[in-house]
Design a protein around this motif. Sequence first.
Motif, PDB file in Angstrom:
ATOM      1  N   GLY A   1     -38.230 -18.345 -12.530  1.00 53.66           N
ATOM      2  CA  GLY A   1     -38.007 -17.639 -11.277  1.00 53.66           C
ATOM      3  C   GLY A   1     -38.211 -16.155 -11.421  1.00 53.66           C
ATOM      4  O   GLY A   1     -38.884 -15.687 -12.356  1.00 53.66           O
ATOM      5  N   THR A   2     -37.613 -15.414 -10.510  1.00 52.40           N
ATOM      6  CA  THR A   2     -37.757 -13.958 -10.521  1.00 52.40           C
ATOM      7  C   THR A   2     -36.410 -13.299 -10.245  1.00 52.40           C
ATOM      8  O   THR A   2     -35.516 -13.887  -9.647  1.00 52.40           O
ATOM      9  CB  THR A   2     -38.771 -13.482  -9.464  1.00 52.40           C
ATOM     10  N   VAL A   3     -36.320 -12.028 -10.671  1.00 53.32           N
ATOM     11  CA  VAL A   3     -35.115 -11.217 -10.485  1.00 53.32           C
ATOM     12  C   VAL A   3     -35.495  -9.949  -9.739  1.00 53.32           C
ATOM     13  O   VAL A   3     -36.546  -9.356 -10.004  1.00 53.32           O
ATOM     14  CB  VAL A   3     -34.469 -10.866 -11.843  1.00 53.32           C
ATOM     15  N   HIS A   4     -34.627  -9.533  -8.808  1.00 54.72           N
ATOM     16  CA  HIS A   4     -34.895  -8.288  -8.082  1.00 54.72           C
ATOM     17  C   HIS A   4     -33.578  -7.544  -7.838  1.00 54.72           C
ATOM     18  O   HIS A   4     -32.499  -8.135  -7.866  1.00 54.72           O
ATOM     19  CB  HIS A   4     -35.587  -8.562  -6.743  1.00 54.72           C
ATOM     20  N   ALA A   5     -33.694  -6.250  -7.610  1.00 60.52           N
ATOM     21  CA  ALA A   5     -32.519  -5.430  -7.308  1.00 60.52           C
ATOM     22  C   ALA A   5     -31.951  -5.842  -5.961  1.00 60.52           C
ATOM     23  O   ALA A   5     -32.684  -6.159  -5.022  1.00 60.52           O
ATOM     24  CB  ALA A   5     -32.910  -3.961  -7.291  1.00 60.52           C
ATOM     25  N   ALA A   6     -30.624  -5.857  -5.868  1.00 65.39           N
ATOM     26  CA  ALA A   6     -29.958  -6.265  -4.627  1.00 65.39           C
ATOM     27  C   ALA A   6     -28.965  -5.182  -4.212  1.00 65.39           C
ATOM     28  O   ALA A   6     -29.095  -4.019  -4.610  1.00 65.39           O
ATOM     29  CB  ALA A   6     -29.281  -7.622  -4.816  1.00 65.39           C
ATOM     30  N   SER A   7     -27.978  -5.559  -3.426  1.00 64.73           N
ATOM     31  CA  SER A   7     -27.063  -4.579  -2.839  1.00 64.73           C
ATOM     32  C   SER A   7     -26.165  -3.928  -3.883  1.00 64.73           C
ATOM     33  O   SER A   7     -25.989  -4.434  -4.994  1.00 64.73           O
ATOM     34  CB  SER A   7     -26.199  -5.252  -1.767  1.00 64.73           C
ATOM     35  N   ILE A   8     -25.576  -2.822  -3.501  1.00 59.22           N
ATOM     36  CA  ILE A   8     -24.542  -2.169  -4.308  1.00 59.22           C
ATOM     37  C   ILE A   8     -23.385  -1.825  -3.368  1.00 59.22           C
ATOM     38  O   ILE A   8     -23.588  -1.487  -2.199  1.00 59.22           O
ATOM     39  CB  ILE A   8     -25.054  -0.895  -5.020  1.00 59.22           C
ATOM     40  N   ASN A   9     -22.180  -1.948  -3.889  1.00 59.32           N
ATOM     41  CA  ASN A   9     -20.980  -1.628  -3.112  1.00 59.32           C
ATOM     42  C   ASN A   9     -20.078  -0.713  -3.923  1.00 59.32           C
ATOM     43  O   ASN A   9     -20.131  -0.698  -5.164  1.00 59.32           O
ATOM     44  CB  ASN A   9     -20.217  -2.903  -2.737  1.00 59.32           C
ATOM     45  N   PHE A  10     -19.228   0.011  -3.208  1.00 58.74           N
ATOM     46  CA  PHE A  10     -18.249   0.883  -3.849  1.00 58.74           C
ATOM     47  C   PHE A  10     -16.882   0.539  -3.279  1.00 58.74           C
ATOM     48  O   PHE A  10     -16.705   0.479  -2.060  1.00 58.74           O
ATOM     49  CB  PHE A  10     -18.578   2.356  -3.583  1.00 58.74           C
ATOM     50  N   GLY A  11     -15.909   0.290  -4.171  1.00 63.89           N
ATOM     51  CA  GLY A  11     -14.580  -0.054  -3.708  1.00 63.89           C
ATOM     52  C   GLY A  11     -13.632  -0.241  -4.873  1.00 63.89           C
ATOM     53  O   GLY A  11     -13.964   0.014  -6.034  1.00 63.89           O
ATOM     54  N   THR A  12     -12.424  -0.696  -4.535  1.00 62.10           N
ATOM     55  CA  THR A  12     -11.419  -0.928  -5.571  1.00 62.10           C
ATOM     56  C   THR A  12     -11.462  -2.362  -6.100  1.00 62.10           C
ATOM     57  O   THR A  12     -10.889  -2.656  -7.141  1.00 62.10           O
ATOM     58  CB  THR A  12     -10.018  -0.635  -5.015  1.00 62.10           C
ATOM     59  N   SER A  13     -12.137  -3.263  -5.359  1.00 59.60           N
ATOM     60  CA  SER A  13     -12.319  -4.645  -5.788  1.00 59.60           C
ATOM     61  C   SER A  13     -13.512  -5.203  -5.011  1.00 59.60           C
ATOM     62  O   SER A  13     -13.956  -4.599  -4.021  1.00 59.60           O
ATOM     63  CB  SER A  13     -11.062  -5.481  -5.530  1.00 59.60           C
ATOM     64  N   PRO A  14     -14.034  -6.359  -5.426  1.00 57.16           N
ATOM     65  CA  PRO A  14     -15.168  -6.928  -4.690  1.00 57.16           C
ATOM     66  C   PRO A  14     -14.878  -7.182  -3.220  1.00 57.16           C
ATOM     67  O   PRO A  14     -15.784  -7.099  -2.376  1.00 57.16           O
ATOM     68  CB  PRO A  14     -15.438  -8.237  -5.445  1.00 57.16           C
ATOM     69  N   SER A  15     -13.618  -7.496  -2.900  1.00 49.71           N
ATOM     70  CA  SER A  15     -13.265  -7.771  -1.509  1.00 49.71           C
ATOM     71  C   SER A  15     -12.777  -6.523  -0.761  1.00 49.71           C
ATOM     72  O   SER A  15     -12.721  -6.532   0.469  1.00 49.71           O
ATOM     73  CB  SER A  15     -12.181  -8.870  -1.445  1.00 49.71           C
ATOM     74  N   GLU A  16     -12.432  -5.474  -1.492  1.00 51.23           N
ATOM     75  CA  GLU A  16     -11.979  -4.219  -0.882  1.00 51.23           C
ATOM     76  C   GLU A  16     -13.090  -3.186  -1.034  1.00 51.23           C
ATOM     77  O   GLU A  16     -13.062  -2.328  -1.908  1.00 51.23           O
ATOM     78  CB  GLU A  16     -10.681  -3.732  -1.545  1.00 51.23           C
ATOM     79  N   ARG A  17     -14.077  -3.297  -0.143  1.00 51.72           N
ATOM     80  CA  ARG A  17     -15.255  -2.423  -0.239  1.00 51.72           C
ATOM     81  C   ARG A  17     -15.093  -1.222   0.697  1.00 51.72           C
ATOM     82  O   ARG A  17     -14.901  -1.397   1.903  1.00 51.72           O
ATOM     83  CB  ARG A  17     -16.515  -3.211   0.124  1.00 51.72           C
TER      84      ARG A  17
END
Length: 245
Positions: free
Chosen positions: A133-149
């Motif tokens: 398959g292939t790999v590509h750059a995806a989203s980036i987030n900033f927060g204190t946890s994955p669910s607290e963005r």
Amino acid sequence: MRVLLLVPAATLLLSSAAAPADVVEYECKVRATGETQDVKVEVELTVPTDAQVGEEMVIGWHGSYVQGSELRAPAAGLEDGLKLYAYAGISGIDKLTSATGVAALEPLIPGAPVPLPATTVNLKTTPKNPGTGTVHAASINFGTSPSERAIECEVKNKDARTEYPLSIPGTGETTSPSPSETDETTSPSPSETDTKTKTPAGAADTGGGGEAGPDGRVLIGVGGLLVLASATGLVLRRRRLVAGL
């Protein structure tokens, strides 16, 4: 001496392949205020060349801003201790869609660029099946946890992203094969020892008497007594006849 120095370098290339930086355009949104910013990040991915089924693999992520297109910290609405959550998308391999990694950030200064990690961030995932398959750059987030963005950055130029090859050899998850004709079996007919006593509906199950049931056994008992009485009468009559002679 030059030959000896080249051997370790070749060994490193076998375990991972670093790709040239890819300019990824993001639209970043501050969730607290709804403010949006257009940001450009040069993302360099390091794709493993020795990935194996069932083993955790690591995709290296390193990002740096394109000058003049930095993400700037808002004046308010951000907590201390924010982290970067970076993602890579994976296509073409069954049950393998993404890898994710996290890195701590330096304290934010309102109005100043949000700092990106100086070192490579390890994006981790575990392939369950082989494939190419292939790999590509995806989203980036900033927060204190994955669910607290606090800030979410989605890719804008998805069609322009570079796709980096990823190959995973080996065998994957298997399912139990359907039984063949030779495996098919039928239930044996019940033997005499397996035959169960049947009891008519409404009758008590006493454990004996077979299909006759309690009422049937009464009739059989009465009939037996009649036969015995008849036989006794014949015997007495015969004795009287003998006495008369």
